[in-house]
Motif scaffolding. Structure first.
Motif, short mmCIF file in Angstrom:
data_model
loop_
_atom_site.label_atom_id
_atom_site.label_comp_id
_atom_site.label_asym_id
_atom_site.label_seq_id
_atom_site.Cartn_x
_atom_site.Cartn_y
_atom_site.Cartn_z
N TYR A 1 -2.24 -2.74 -61.44
CA TYR A 1 -1.36 -3.30 -60.41
C TYR A 1 -0.31 -4.17 -61.10
CZ TYR A 1 -5.17 -1.86 -57.40
OH TYR A 1 -6.10 -1.12 -56.76
N SER B 1 3.14 -6.04 -55.72
CA SER B 1 2.50 -5.55 -54.49
C SER B 1 3.34 -4.60 -53.63
CB SER B 1 1.99 -6.71 -53.64
OG SER B 1 0.73 -7.12 -54.13
N THR C 1 4.70 -2.05 -54.99
CA THR C 1 4.30 -0.79 -55.63
C THR C 1 2.83 -0.46 -55.33
OG1 THR C 1 5.75 -1.54 -57.39
CG2 THR C 1 4.46 0.45 -57.83
N GLY C 2 1.97 -1.48 -55.36
CA GLY C 2 0.56 -1.23 -55.10
C GLY C 2 -0.18 -2.52 -54.85
N ASN C 3 -1.05 -2.52 -53.84
CA ASN C 3 -1.86 -3.69 -53.51
C ASN C 3 -3.25 -3.17 -53.13
OD1 ASN C 3 -3.03 -5.38 -51.10
ND2 ASN C 3 -1.74 -6.79 -52.25
N ARG D 1 -3.99 -2.79 -49.35
CA ARG D 1 -3.21 -1.69 -48.76
C ARG D 1 -3.77 -0.35 -49.25
NH1 ARG D 1 2.09 -2.13 -50.82
NH2 ARG D 1 2.17 -0.08 -51.79
N GLU D 2 -4.12 -0.32 -50.53
CA GLU D 2 -4.67 0.91 -51.10
C GLU D 2 -5.96 1.33 -50.38
OE1 GLU D 2 -4.02 0.95 -55.44
OE2 GLU D 2 -6.15 1.49 -55.44
N GLU E 1 -4.95 3.00 -47.28
CA GLU E 1 -4.26 4.26 -47.62
C GLU E 1 -5.28 5.34 -48.01
OE1 GLU E 1 -1.39 2.73 -50.52
OE2 GLU E 1 0.17 2.70 -48.97
N ARG F 1 -3.20 12.33 -50.10
CA ARG F 1 -2.83 10.96 -50.41
C ARG F 1 -2.28 10.26 -49.16
NH1 ARG F 1 0.90 9.65 -55.70
NH2 ARG F 1 1.00 7.41 -55.36
N PHE G 1 -0.50 6.66 -47.18
CA PHE G 1 0.47 5.57 -47.37
C PHE G 1 0.49 4.70 -46.12
CE2 PHE G 1 1.69 9.19 -49.85
CZ PHE G 1 1.91 8.62 -51.09
N HIS H 1 5.56 8.25 -52.38
CA HIS H 1 5.32 6.98 -53.06
C HIS H 1 6.61 6.44 -53.64
CE1 HIS H 1 4.00 4.15 -56.24
NE2 HIS H 1 3.40 3.67 -55.18
N ASN I 1 8.06 2.86 -52.48
CA ASN I 1 8.30 1.81 -53.46
C ASN I 1 9.80 1.45 -53.55
OD1 ASN I 1 7.57 -0.04 -55.51
ND2 ASN I 1 8.25 1.44 -57.05
#
Ligand SMILES: Cc1ncc(COP(=O)(O)O)c(C=O)c1O
Length: 382
Positions: free
Chosen positions: A42, A45, A47-49, A52-53, A56, A67, A69, A222, A226
């Motif tokens: 990571y 956030s 881009t990725g948290n 949230r992941e 998702e 996948r 989102f 993604h 992002n």
């Protein structure tokens, strides 16, 4: 795992470090990096948290896709999907999609030269005709059942036609949820939700979820997520996970209450028309039965001419007049002036959203109390 268990244990189940059964809320914007180019997976956030992941991964499991989102709203998810296309491309849209979906296409994406055509997607011939006429179609965007007229589109057949024409199928599955209907299994490429509704379930958050059926599309979404930043925040991601855990019991009860309410309305001589796919005489009842395991809890109806619609809304004491649907509390709305006001009058008439139409989202209250409230309001409106 069966879906009832997956709703509770799908995605990332709890916390591996502490054993907490609830996914932690990672309320952080950034992450410490050990050295240049060395991080925990990571970085930032948007881009990725991890929270949230978790939601998702959960929605990807539930929709049986590749996948998932999470976005700040259903419309942010819809906008991200529309950003897959280029100027000059065209999208076929189900003719009575949610007013906000129409608005973003008509008022925002049209400015970037993304073309659209409203088509009654429940009529497959009309879809074929539109594809033959328009060589630049890149996707068919359907809502089934549609908001608010409960028109049903055959997802498997549309997906087949789309594949033959090398275009994508996108399904707004908000009204059904993966508990009742799984569009990717029926051939769709992308499924999306206003998770504000049944998935959240408690009228306490705004969120959007999106699932794709292959890694290449996943990479593209993604990148868009992002780059444009319409992400769901950690706290709302956690609230959404919490809501999803009880989806199966809520949807069963929603379905039962809606069925009961629809039968009451059908038998009432103050009601002129009712739109509910659970009725045997709904034109697409059989399609709905074959592609979903329930009818949902939205009923649209029109009062007889002699009734005063304003008085009807005033007469409701338990059922609340308000935008939205899919929460534990029953909500009623007037599509022409509320949810679908963004659609011009002429188009609303063309697609059947008449000024007298009322949309009822049946909640989880006692069903006799709901009937009593409707009865009183109908009497008051006389
Ligand atoms: C079917 C459908 N799709 C999408 C949306 C938009 O979702 P949100 O309000 O979460 O942006 C709505 C909202 O009412 C909806 O009913």
């Amino acid at each position: 795992m069966k879906i009832e268990s997956l709703l509770i244990h799908g995605g990332i189940d709890g916390d591996k470090i502490t054993g907490a059964v609830s996914v932690p809320i990672y309320q952080t914007s950034t992450y410490k990096q050990e050295a240049l180019g060395k991080n925990s997976g990571y970085e930032y956030s948007r881009t990725g948290n991890p929270t949230r992941e978790a939601v998702e991964k959960l929605i990807a499991d539930l929709e049986e896709g590749c996948r998932g989102f999470a976005f700040a709203s259903g419309l942010a998810a819809i906008s991200a999907v529309l950003m897959l296309f280029k100027s000059g491309d065209k999208v076929i849209l189900s003719s009575n999609v949610y007013g906000g979906t129409f608005r973003v296409v008509d008022k925002i994406f049209k400015n970037f030269n993304l073309e659209y055509e409203l088509v009654d997607t429940s009529d497959l011939e009309k879809v074929r005709e539109s594809l033959n006429r328009n060589q630049n179609v890149k996707a068919i965007f359907i809502e089934t059942p549609t908001n608010p007229l409960m028109t049903i589109t055959d997802i498997a057949k549309i997906s087949e036609i789309a594949r033959e024409n090398k275009v994508m199928t996108i399904v707004d599955n908000t009204f059904m949820t993966p508990y009742l209907q799984k569009p990717i299994k029926l051939g769709a490429d992308i499924v999306l939700h206003s998770a504000t509704k049944y998935l959240g379930g408690h009228s306490d958050l705004i969120a959007g979820l999106l699932v794709v059926n292959n890694e290449e599309l996943g990479e593209k979404i993604h990148f868009i997520q992002n780059s444009t930043g319409g992400i769901l925040n950690p706290f709302d991601s956690w609230l959404l996970i919490r809501g999803i855990k009880t989806l199966s019991v809520r949807m069963d009860r929603h379905d039962e209450n809606a069925n009961y309410t629809a039968e009451f309305l059908k038998g009432n001589n103050l009601i002129d028309k009712i739109y509910y796919p659970g009725f045997l005489n709904h034109p697409d009842h059989e399609i709905q039965k074959s592609q979903a395991r329930g009818y949902g809890a939205i009923i649209s109806f029109v009062l007889k001419d002699e009734l005063d619609i304003n008085k009807f809304f005033k007469g409701l004491k338990l059922i609340t007049l308000g935008e939205s649907l899919g929460g534990v509390e029953s909500l009623v709305c007037h599509p022409a002036t509320m949810t679908h006001a963004a659609i011009p009058y002429e188009i609303r008439q063309e697609i059947g959203i008449e000024d007298g139409l009322i949309r009822l989202s049946v909640g989880l209250e006692n069903k006799e109390d709901l009937i009593e409230d409707l009865k009183n309001a109908l009497e008051f409106a006389r």
